[in-house]
Design a protein around this motif. Structure first.
Motif, mmCIF file in Angstrom:
data_model
loop_
_atom_site.group_PDB
_atom_site.id
_atom_site.type_symbol
_atom_site.label_atom_id
_atom_site.label_comp_id
_atom_site.label_asym_id
_atom_site.label_seq_id
_atom_site.Cartn_x
_atom_site.Cartn_y
_atom_site.Cartn_z
ATOM 1 N N ASP A 26 0.834 -1.206 0.000
ATOM 2 C CA ASP A 26 0.000 0.000 0.000
ATOM 3 C C ASP A 26 0.867 1.254 0.000
ATOM 4 O O ASP A 26 0.515 2.259 -0.627
ATOM 5 C CB ASP A 26 -0.937 0.007 1.208
ATOM 6 C CG ASP A 26 -2.035 -1.037 1.114
ATOM 7 O OD1 ASP A 26 -2.240 -1.587 0.019
ATOM 8 O OD2 ASP A 26 -2.683 -1.311 2.142
ATOM 9 N N SER A 30 0.812 4.103 -2.769
ATOM 10 C CA SER A 30 0.545 5.489 -2.363
ATOM 11 C C SER A 30 1.619 6.428 -2.894
ATOM 12 O O SER A 30 1.329 7.559 -3.317
ATOM 13 C CB SER A 30 0.479 5.575 -0.835
ATOM 14 O OG SER A 30 -0.584 4.793 -0.331
ATOM 15 N N ARG A 34 0.832 9.652 -6.114
ATOM 16 C CA ARG A 34 1.042 11.091 -6.075
ATOM 17 C C ARG A 34 2.238 11.525 -6.938
ATOM 18 O O ARG A 34 2.432 12.707 -7.179
ATOM 19 C CB ARG A 34 1.258 11.544 -4.625
ATOM 20 C CG ARG A 34 1.257 13.052 -4.422
ATOM 21 C CD ARG A 34 -0.066 13.664 -4.796
ATOM 22 N NE ARG A 34 -0.038 15.103 -4.717
ATOM 23 C CZ ARG A 34 -0.284 15.811 -3.610
ATOM 24 N NH1 ARG A 34 -0.553 15.198 -2.469
ATOM 25 N NH2 ARG A 34 -0.265 17.131 -3.643
ATOM 26 N N MET A 136 3.438 3.329 5.355
ATOM 27 C CA MET A 136 2.516 4.308 4.783
ATOM 28 C C MET A 136 2.910 5.721 5.202
ATOM 29 O O MET A 136 2.812 6.669 4.420
ATOM 30 C CB MET A 136 1.086 4.001 5.217
ATOM 31 C CG MET A 136 0.494 2.767 4.574
ATOM 32 S SD MET A 136 0.130 2.983 2.807
ATOM 33 C CE MET A 136 -1.401 3.908 2.907
ATOM 34 N N GLU A 140 3.850 8.853 2.868
ATOM 35 C CA GLU A 140 3.156 10.135 3.042
ATOM 36 C C GLU A 140 4.150 11.292 3.166
ATOM 37 O O GLU A 140 3.948 12.375 2.606
ATOM 38 C CB GLU A 140 2.272 10.075 4.289
ATOM 39 C CG GLU A 140 1.541 11.372 4.619
ATOM 40 C CD GLU A 140 0.863 11.324 5.967
ATOM 41 O OE1 GLU A 140 0.826 12.372 6.643
ATOM 42 O OE2 GLU A 140 0.379 10.230 6.366
ATOM 43 N N GLY A 144 3.201 10.992 -0.776
ATOM 44 C CA GLY A 144 2.257 9.964 -1.198
ATOM 45 C C GLY A 144 0.853 10.247 -0.698
ATOM 46 O O GLY A 144 0.661 10.847 0.357
ATOM 47 N N ILE A 145 -0.129 9.821 -1.468
ATOM 48 C CA ILE A 145 -1.525 9.938 -1.069
ATOM 49 C C ILE A 145 -2.072 8.535 -0.847
ATOM 50 O O ILE A 145 -1.663 7.584 -1.519
ATOM 51 C CB ILE A 145 -2.366 10.678 -2.123
ATOM 52 C CG1 ILE A 145 -2.225 10.037 -3.504
ATOM 53 C CG2 ILE A 145 -1.983 12.152 -2.162
ATOM 54 C CD1 ILE A 145 -3.111 10.672 -4.563
ATOM 55 N N TYR A 146 -2.991 8.394 0.095
ATOM 56 C CA TYR A 146 -3.469 7.072 0.518
ATOM 57 C C TYR A 146 -3.995 6.280 -0.671
ATOM 58 O O TYR A 146 -4.842 6.747 -1.432
ATOM 59 C CB TYR A 146 -4.557 7.216 1.570
ATOM 60 C CG TYR A 146 -5.024 5.875 2.103
ATOM 61 C CD1 TYR A 146 -4.373 5.279 3.179
ATOM 62 C CD2 TYR A 146 -6.084 5.197 1.510
ATOM 63 C CE1 TYR A 146 -4.773 4.042 3.658
ATOM 64 C CE2 TYR A 146 -6.492 3.961 1.984
ATOM 65 C CZ TYR A 146 -5.829 3.391 3.062
ATOM 66 O OH TYR A 146 -6.227 2.160 3.526
ATOM 67 N N GLN A 147 -3.477 5.090 -0.793
ATOM 68 C CA GLN A 147 -3.880 4.207 -1.884
ATOM 69 C C GLN A 147 -3.754 2.773 -1.403
ATOM 70 O O GLN A 147 -2.720 2.401 -0.838
ATOM 71 C CB GLN A 147 -2.983 4.429 -3.100
ATOM 72 C CG GLN A 147 -3.446 3.739 -4.359
ATOM 73 C CD GLN A 147 -4.453 4.559 -5.132
ATOM 74 O OE1 GLN A 147 -4.670 5.711 -4.831
ATOM 75 N NE2 GLN A 147 -5.083 3.955 -6.112
ATOM 76 N N GLU A 148 -4.788 1.981 -1.615
ATOM 77 C CA GLU A 148 -4.684 0.553 -1.335
ATOM 78 C C GLU A 148 -4.236 -0.157 -2.601
ATOM 79 O O GLU A 148 -4.795 0.058 -3.676
ATOM 80 C CB GLU A 148 -6.018 0.004 -0.828
ATOM 81 C CG GLU A 148 -6.378 0.527 0.554
ATOM 82 C CD GLU A 148 -7.473 -0.283 1.214
ATOM 83 O OE1 GLU A 148 -7.816 -1.370 0.689
ATOM 84 O OE2 GLU A 148 -7.983 0.161 2.258
#
Length: 319
Positions: A26, A30, A34, A136, A140, A144-148
């Motif tokens: 993940d 993420s 981005r 994660m 970030e 990075g942006i939240y991504q599964e």
């Protein structure tokens, strides 16, 4: 996002093990989400290169044999990699080795996200935090942006073949994972207990497979000696085949080992058996239908408790 995504060059350090790699998927997704135009490279151990090259988030994969620093040839090669014009180096391994890399090998001006003393972007103190969340956070901090992570890259059968016997479409199938690191036998739930779980599943009409590597042969033979109707797939699946097998399973039960993390990540109902060496706050498998049981010693987890948890997981996944 970094300042100029068209020119960004990002190095991610993640050596392993397999369970840690899976927990990092993940974070990898993420980071890429981005920074779609960035050139992202993974530095990893030799055993994970082929897996990493299948992933859709990296443009390049660099092998780190993790040789002793007095191996000057190997050390020079890693130093050369770390001294490339990286926009940022993201240390997702956070080990003694990578702290030495920071101290001795990287350019002083290179932005470094990790736990090495003196690094430009120190990660916060992580206590009782799952490894997935730690990685994660590192992604970030690099924008990075939240991504599964979508697992399609691993799970799609590209050649259309199916080497596994047909299973009952109503009762489905189960996968047992009775092995793990030989260096830590205390992390292994007794093989006869796995056999008892397998026999209960077989009695309900469920097809049961057992998987593992050559290192797990003794444990798997013990399972089969007590449950001969289980199908032996030891050494018969590569990682993509194993991923596809796990993802469609109705039940997965195993020790603290990579395939169990993989099963949980694919969404299969997954139960991990933990001994005192595993801290669930940091190392519990993550997934939509994942859980764990823990005892000290690990043999204190009863078959009855394991079956109850396993069947509850499956029921919850169906509801």
């Amino acid at each position: 996002m970094l300042e100029d995504a068209a020119r960004d060059k990002i190095l991610v350090i993640k050596h392993g093990a397999l369970g840690d790699i899976i927990q990092g998927l993940d974070a990898f997704a993420s980071l890429r989400a981005r920074n779609p135009q960035a050139y992202i490279t993974l530095l990893t151990s030799p055993g994970f290169v082929s897996l990493a090259k299948m992933m859709p988030w990296f443009d390049d994969v660099v092998v780190d044999p993790r040789a002793r620093l007095i191996n000057f040839v190997a050390s020079f090669r890693i130093r050369r990699h770390l001294r490339r014009n990286w926009s940022v180096i993201i240390d997702m391994q956070c080990s003694g080795r990578t702290r030495l890399y920071f101290s001795h090998f990287r350019l002083p001006t290179t932005r470094w996200i990790g736990i090495a003393p003196g690094c430009s972007d120190p990660l916060p103190e992580f206590k009782d935090v799952n490894n997935r969340l730690r990685m994660m956070k590192a992604a970030e901090m690099a924008g990075g942006i939240y991504q599964e992570a979508d697992m399609e890259w691993l799970l799609i059968d590209k050649d259309g073949t199916d080497n596994h016997p047909q299973v009952d479409p109503i009762n489905g199938y189960a996968v047992l994972v009775p092995g793990c690191s030989l260096a830590k036998p205390q992390k292994r739930w007794p093989a006869k207990y796995f056999a008892a779980v397998g026999n209960d599943l077989l009695a309900r009409g469920v097809t049961v497979y057992v998987v593992g590597t050559a290192e797990d042969r003794h444990a798997i033979d013990c399972v089969l000696a007590n449950a001969p109707n289980i199908i032996d797939l030891c050494g018969k699946t590569n990682l993509p085949e194993l991923g596809r097998l796990l993802c469609d399973a109705s039940y997965v039960i195993g020790n603290d080992t990579g395939p169990v993390f993989l099963a949980a990540k694919t969404g299969a109902p997954t139960l991990m058996m933990m001994g005192p060496d595993t801290d669930p706050a940091m190392s519990a498998p993550t997934g939509i239908a994942a859980s764990w049981l823990r005892a000290n010693p690990i043999s204190g987890i009863t078959v009855t408790a394991a079956l109850a948890s396993l069947y509850n997981l499956c029921a919850s996944a169906k509801s």
